[in-house]
Design a protein around this motif. Structure first.
Motif: not given
Lengths: 74, 149
Positions: A2, A7-8, A11, A18, A52, B27-28, B31-32, B34-35, B38, B40-41, B44, B47-48, B51, B55, B149
């Motif tokens: 998509q 937002k994506e 991030y 990072n 990464h 910390r990272v 974040e990953y 949360t990412a 959140e 939608s794709c 993606v 991928l998060f 990662l 990590t 989302m």
């Protein structure tokens, strides 16, 4: 696949920052730690964080063509 | 053992260097996570998720090195009576939740029977309740078809 949401994209970009910071922190650890296990871990982690960062960049690049060129209404 | 790199004095001790990296890895990881939640794709999100796992692995590896070199002391062990107390309290909570489900006609009785408890305790890698394990094994992604989302 998509189109990326704003937002994506944020991030992905924040994650690149990072990863970049972690590459540098690990470089400092690999260069100045006296403990050999820490040095070695630092060097390994530099590679992993570089991978990464590359994956994150690829994700942005792959979504480039899908992105609309005009604002979309919701 | 104090190898100088030929460029003067190290600015930070090994411990500080390692701790700086460790805390940023932690910390990272957050974040990953949360990412991923959140995204939608699906690509993606995946991928998060990848990662995040990578990590987490590095963070665990670095932590072990620090622990082995006495750079990080884990919290002291909890007393057995405290475990017993928490176990009892939380078993009661789950019993009440079972009753609540049964009142609604949704009860699967014996959700926390002794057998399940022991299975969970002996299989730390498999901590999901049995009804979720099958999905987990099939790599089922809840967000596969519709974005959350």
């Amino acid at each position: 696949m998509q189109p990326l949401t704003s937002k994506e994209l944020e991030y992905l970009v924040d994650s690149i920052s990072n990863e970049d910071l972690l590459i540098k922190q690990n470089a400092v650890m690999a260069a100045s730690a006296s403990n050999s296990a820490l040095k070695q871990a630092g060097m390994q982690m530099i590679n992993t964080h570089q991978q990464h960062a590359q994956m994150l960049l690829n994700a942005i690049a792959q979504h480039q063509q899908l992105a609309p060129t005009q604002p979309q209404s919701h | 053992m104090y190898q100088q790199q030929g460029q003067g004095h190290p600015l930070l001790s090994d411990e500080d260097l390692a701790y700086t990296v460790l805390s940023d890895l932690k910390r990272v990881v957050g974040e990953y996570a949360t990412a991923a939640t959140e995204s939608s794709c699906q690509q993606v999100r995946q991928l998060f998720t990848n990662l995040l796992n990578s990590t987490l692995q590095m963070q665990g590896h670095l932590y072990k090195i620090m622990e082995q070199n006495n750079m990080y002391s884990a919290a002291s062990p909890v007393l057995r009576q405290e475990i017993q107390k928490q176990l009892q309290q939380n078993q009661q909570t789950e019993q009440k939740t079972d009753q609540f489900l049964q009142q609604l006609g949704l009860g699967q009785s014996g959700f926390r029977n002794q057998q399940h408890m022991q299975q969970h305790m002996h299989q730390p890698q498999n901590q999901m309740p049995p009804q979720y394990q099958q999905q987990g094994n099939q790599q089922h992604m809840p967000g596969q078809n519709q974005p959350y989302m």
